[in-house]
Motif scaffolding. Structure first.
Motif, PDB file in Angstrom:
ATOM      1  N   HIS A 103       0.854  -1.194   0.000  1.00 27.90           N
ATOM      2  CA  HIS A 103       0.000   0.000   0.000  1.00 27.90           C
ATOM      3  C   HIS A 103       0.887   1.240   0.000  1.00 27.90           C
ATOM      4  CE1 HIS A 103      -4.189   1.289   0.550  1.00 27.90           C
ATOM      5  NE2 HIS A 103      -3.714   2.318   1.222  1.00 27.90           N
ATOM      6  N   CYS A 107      -1.058   8.350   3.243  1.00 32.88           N
ATOM      7  CA  CYS A 107      -2.206   8.615   4.100  1.00 32.88           C
ATOM      8  C   CYS A 107      -2.442  10.108   4.320  1.00 32.88           C
ATOM      9  CB  CYS A 107      -2.035   7.925   5.456  1.00 32.88           C
ATOM     10  SG  CYS A 107      -2.185   6.125   5.364  1.00 32.88           S
ATOM     11  N   CYS A 110      -4.068  11.395   1.093  1.00 32.17           N
ATOM     12  CA  CYS A 110      -5.149  10.604   0.506  1.00 32.17           C
ATOM     13  C   CYS A 110      -6.498  11.250   0.804  1.00 32.17           C
ATOM     14  CB  CYS A 110      -5.133   9.183   1.061  1.00 32.17           C
ATOM     15  SG  CYS A 110      -6.458   8.130   0.426  1.00 32.17           S
ATOM     16  N   LYS A 112      -9.275   9.911   1.169  1.00 31.75           N
ATOM     17  CA  LYS A 112     -10.112   9.109   2.077  1.00 31.75           C
ATOM     18  C   LYS A 112      -9.954   9.573   3.513  1.00 31.75           C
ATOM     19  CE  LYS A 112     -12.912   5.459   1.968  1.00 31.75           C
ATOM     20  NZ  LYS A 112     -14.000   5.264   0.991  1.00 31.75           N
ATOM     21  N   CYS A 116     -10.825   6.115   5.995  1.00 31.70           N
ATOM     22  CA  CYS A 116     -10.148   4.902   5.533  1.00 31.70           C
ATOM     23  C   CYS A 116     -10.247   3.815   6.607  1.00 31.70           C
ATOM     24  CB  CYS A 116      -8.684   5.185   5.220  1.00 31.70           C
ATOM     25  SG  CYS A 116      -7.772   3.717   4.700  1.00 31.70           S
ATOM     26  N   ARG A 119      -6.749   2.183   7.526  1.00 33.06           N
ATOM     27  CA  ARG A 119      -5.995   3.038   8.450  1.00 33.06           C
ATOM     28  C   ARG A 119      -6.541   2.925   9.872  1.00 33.06           C
ATOM     29  NH1 ARG A 119      -5.393   9.575   7.479  1.00 33.06           N
ATOM     30  NH2 ARG A 119      -4.599  10.153   9.532  1.00 33.06           N
ATOM     31  N   LYS A 154      -3.955   1.429  -4.167  1.00 34.58           N
ATOM     32  CA  LYS A 154      -4.506   1.388  -2.800  1.00 34.58           C
ATOM     33  C   LYS A 154      -5.522   0.262  -2.621  1.00 34.58           C
ATOM     34  CE  LYS A 154      -3.965   6.404  -2.498  1.00 34.58           C
ATOM     35  NZ  LYS A 154      -4.661   7.716  -2.442  1.00 34.58           N
ATOM     36  N   THR A 210     -10.854   1.808   1.300  1.00 35.83           N
ATOM     37  CA  THR A 210      -9.626   2.607   1.200  1.00 35.83           C
ATOM     38  C   THR A 210      -9.834   3.725   0.181  1.00 35.83           C
ATOM     39  OG1 THR A 210      -8.641   1.279  -0.581  1.00 35.83           O
ATOM     40  CG2 THR A 210      -8.313   0.494   1.676  1.00 35.83           C
ATOM     41  N   GLY A 211      -8.737   4.300  -0.265  1.00 34.34           N
ATOM     42  CA  GLY A 211      -8.817   5.358  -1.264  1.00 34.34           C
ATOM     43  C   GLY A 211      -8.682   4.856  -2.687  1.00 34.34           C
TER      44      GLY A 211
END
Length: 896
Positions: A103, A107, A110, A112, A116, A119, A154, A210-211
């Motif tokens: 990945h 973060c 991102c 998201k 996320c 995360r 991702k 996720t993103g």
């Protein structure tokens, strides 16, 4: 059925047979993390509710030491399950670390953000520095759509997007591509989404943990704190959704995953069309026309002017010289107030609403169909049908939620789909049988089906063949032999018999119909013939009458009609008038004018004042020139809307109204399900909700209405309208606070209003006027229909930037054979000419149309198809007949 007893983290608990460990843990409030599980992704008839793709939900069976995926393993008596043993936690950390190893470390940038799930779970498990070597995944995809952006570097291969697309929305646009470490979800040929079957419903984006899947053009890239549950403002499905608010603006909509009807889905308009409320065209202050130009004024000045003029017209010419046109986009409470304002303040029954354009023949009943042939079952019952008959509708474009349900039922439950449509649509691939009748011959086709049912002794034994009405009905069908039907409709006698046998042989059947019938020649008769088919077969078919707008059903339920009070009491019913008079005061007892009749009377100079709320008839009605001329003849025109529409430009006074996210109320969808609309943000400038404007206007005219909130209006509706009595309608909870995570309150359970009663009976239905036939000057038949990316007259969707960017130009679909004959190609511009008018459009060639038939959708604001029609009414129900027209096509150049 005996419960199953297991031990969960040392505690004895009970579950039902067939329950997974994860389901039981969730029932008991025990948290087990997961990245691939979604309850609504269970395929009908599937043995297991999940696929165990992420393995994060791993638990330990303490008796054997086995590690099990909680989402795929069913509980068995005596199990001893630990959800947080050291061994379980260690294994979960390893799985997360393996995911993070491939990945990207993005973060902080991102989109998201804190949404996320990967995360969040990594943080819960304390995963920081990785013990594995990073194996970056590169996944660059060039896409050219304003809705969805993919970054598959991702992707964690949870398969949610695939399962959503194949099992929930049933489009099949994505699937696993390649194998091993190169595996990823992709379209056929690994091309961009816009070149695939993707309809950009956005459900995959909402469920992606996720993103990997994100909005392509987000209004805000971070995480919001304010989330408010409300209802989609577009079609009649009434999908539940959440609006996310940041700094007083709606920045995102997401589907309600817990809604048992929508099952966490939306369509492209629900996901990406909300931002019309931030169009620079929004009205923000009242406008008064002075010397042909609009100038902004205060509310007091505007209301005083309107009240003075309406009172003057009423005093000089009587209440019948005034008329009101309400909106199928306004709430139940607003339509109730509007019809009360018309009847009690203006003193007229000249009130109608926008559903007149689309489905009046279905919304209003007849003695033959038992009063009403409208929706009689919740949408969930559709997925239990053995046979589904779809006629006069393309729900994949006009009511996507219904389209999803039909496709799921046909694909996953193996229901037989009978599709009646001259075009091939997205439902054609799922059809057991598609009947392609000539345009305008639906009534003959349905009578032919009834004839086969009688001739082959397929009628239900409950049908009383000795009854006088049966003899008359059977005799009326004598001309409709299969050979005659083949000659009239083009449907072979083999297909006709096959369809009749399928439908009559079903124990549970469903009928889905839309404005393809109600706007068609003989539309009212076709509805009666559908009712006859249901009565003959005795299978108690679930009927679904699709409504075009978000509150078409509610507007009519609330009495925004010239001949019915709220609850469909005829205005001529003295006892009904007495009941309402006890609450409202005096009421006129003569049926009023439909809006098309109002236009006729306005042009003749007999309508002196007109109040239009939330509708743009110049853009949406046939023959814009005629409508414009009629409205220009009105001495005093008031328009209340979000934008300065083509209709509003003709007004003496324009009032700025609030949008769907800026007010409270309820909608009633086509099922009869009552949905809450909640205020999430403040309206711009001096705009006000329609209900507040109506209360202010009534007070200015010297007739104050005794309400201070939508809830008080609901309470009265529950007392006076039997359809809404006893369902808790008056006590639906007030708006949720604008903070915290989305939660479903006590009032969120599906609430259905009752269905209009009546005893249907068999009745002869004979053909009336024939369908349009091509002739030398106009050799093509043009069929109109819905556009997935736009809606109604395009007033709102044409102002939603992403929808307009993706589908801006008006187009006409032409068969490949006709295109060759006309010497036109894909992208060429053509002029479509009818006896009533003309419109320009871009050519789209297709193999889904028969020769001689062309298709042009409504809702594109530029060169609307409505210009090709004259105003022609169904003689019985006075609905507009604007489904098909004869045209010729002239090439005017290419688009380059």
């Amino acid at each position: 059925m005996e419960p199953v007893t297991i031990f969960l983290n040392g505690r004895e608990v009970n579950g039902r047979p067939g329950m997974t460990i994860l389901e039981l843990a969730q029932q008991e409030g025990v948290y087990i993390p997961t990245l691939c599980h979604e309850p609504q992704l269970v395929s009908p008839g599937a043995a297991c509710p999940s696929i165990g793709a992420c393995r994060i939900c791993i638990v330990e069976e303490e008796r054997t030491g086995a590690l099990l995926t909680a989402c795929t393993v069913f509980i068995t008596p005596g199990m001893e399950i630990s959800t947080d043993s050291p061994r379980v936690l260690e294994r979960r950390r390893s799985i997360i670390e393996l995911m993070l190893a491939s990945h990207p470390d993005s973060c902080l940038v991102c989109d998201k953000g804190n949404r996320c799930q990967l995360r969040r779970i990594a943080a819960e498990l304390g995963v920081g520095r990785l013990g594995f070597q990073k194996v970056p995944q590169t996944a660059t995809i060039k896409e050219n759509n304003p809705f969805i952006k993919r970054d598959l570097s991702k992707c964690i291969l949870c398969a949610k997007c695939i399962r959503v697309c194949q099992d929930l929305v049933v489009e099949g646009a994505v699937d696993y591509f390649r194998r091993g470490f190169a595996t990823r979800p992709a379209t056929f040929g690994d091309g961009p989404l816009e070149e695939s079957e993707c309809t950009f419903c956005g459900t995959c984006v909402a469920l992606c943990p996720t993103g990997a899947l994100m909005e392509a053009e987000p209004a805000y890239r971070g995480t919001t704190a304010n989330v408010i549950r409300t209802t989609c403002p577009f079609c009649g499905c009434g999908c539940g959704l959440y609006v996310e608010v940041k700094d007083g603006r709606v920045v995102r909509t997401i589907p309600d995953k817990e809604d048992p009807v929508t099952r966490g889905t939306l369509c492209v308009k629900g996901s990406y069309g909300y931002d019309f409320i931030y169009s620079p065209d929004r009205l923000t202050a009242p406008l008064v026309k002075v010397d042909g130009e609009f100038r902004e004024v205060s509310w007091d000045e505007a209301l005083s002017l309107i009240a003075g003029e309406f009172n003057r017209i009423k005093a000089e010419h009587g209440g019948e010289s005034l008329a009101v046109f309400g909106s199928s986009k306004c709430t139940n409470e607003e339509n109730y107030l509007l019809q009360q304002f018309a009847r009690c303040v203006l003193g007229t029954n000249n009130i109608d609403n926008g559903s007149r354009l689309y489905g009046a023949a279905g919304l209003h009943g007849s003695p033959e169909t038992g009063g009403f042939f409208s929706t009689n079952s919740p949408l969930t019952a559709l997925e239990e049908a053995e046979v589904i008959l779809v006629i006069g509708a393309d729900p994949t474009a006009s009511a996507p939620l219904v389209g999803y349900a039909i496709k799921r039922t046909a694909r996953c439950r193996e229901a037989k789909l009978i599709l009646v449509d001259p075009r091939e649509t997205r439902l054609s691939l799922f059809a057991e049988l598609q009947l392609r009748p000539r345009v305008g011959t639906d009534l003959a086709l349905l009578n032919g089906l009834c004839k086969v049912v009688l001739d082959e002794d397929l009628a239900d034994e409950s049908v009383d063949r000795e009854a006088a009405d049966f003899a008359a009905f059977a005799e009326s069908l004598a001309p409709y032999t299969p050979s005659h039907i083949e000659e009239v409709t083009g449907v072979s006698h083999q297909e006709l018999r096959h369809a009749a046998r399928l439908f009559a042989g079903a124990k549970r059947a469903a009928i889905v119909y839309g404005n393809g019938i109600t706007q068609q020649v003989n539309g009212t008769g076709a509805l009666k013939a559908l009712s006859n088919l249901v009565l003959l077969t005795g299978n108690r078919a679930a009927v679904y009458a699709l409504q075009k707008e978000s509150n078409s059903q509610g507007a009519c339920d609330m009495g925004a009609l010239p001949d019915f009070l709220p609850g469909y009491y005829p205005v001529t019913d003295r006892e009904a008038r007495r009941r309402f008079r006890d609450y409202w005061g005096s009421l006129p007892g003569t049926p009023g004018l439909t809006f098309p009749e109002t236009l006729r009377e306005a042009k003749a100079g007999r309508i002196k004042g007109l109040y239009i709320v939330g509708e743009d008839p110049v853009s949406s009605f046939p023959d814009a020139g005629y409508v414009r001329e009629a409205l220009s003849a009105v001495g005093f025109l008031v328009v209340q809307d979000l934008f300065l529409t083509e209709t509003a430009k003709l007004a003496s006074v324009v009032l700025p109204a609030a949008g769907f996210a800026e007010k409270d109320g309820t909608f009633t969808n086509f099922e009869g399900r009552v949905n809450r609309l909640r205020k999430a943000v403040e309206p711009p400038g001096q705009s006000l909700p329609d209900w507040q404007i109506l209360l202010h206007l009534a007070a200015s005219m010297g007739h104050p209405l005794p309400y201070t909130s939508p809830r008080e209006v609901r309470e009265e509706i529950e007392k006076l309208v039997p359809l809404y009595a006893g369902i808790g309608y008056g006590t639906l909870e007030e708006p949720a606070p604008e903070s915290g995570a989305p939660e479903r309150g006590a009032g969120e359970a599906a609430v259905y209003r009752k269905h209009p009663g009546g005893t249907p009976r068999l009745a002869p239905v004979l053909n009336g006027a024939g369908p349009p036939k091509p002739h030398e000057a106009y050799p093509f038949v043009l069929l109109t229909g819905s556009n997935l990316y736009h809606f109604g007259g395009g007033t709102r969707t044409s102002r939603a930037p992403r929808l307009r960017k993706f589908s801006a130009a008006a187009y006409v679909s032409i068969s490949e054979a006709d295109a060759r004959r006309l010497a036109v190609s894909e992208g060429d511009r053509v002029r479509i000419v009818s006896p009533a008018g003309e419109a320009a459009a871009v050519v789209k060639t297709t193999d889904t149309l028969p020769e001689g038939l062309v298709f042009m959708p409504f809702a594109i604001a530029v060169n609307p198809v409505s210009q090709l029609f004259s105003i022609v009414l169904d003689p019985e129900r006075k609905s507009l007949l604007n489904k098909a027209v004869n045209v010729r096509i002239e090439r005017i150049g290419s688009d380059g």
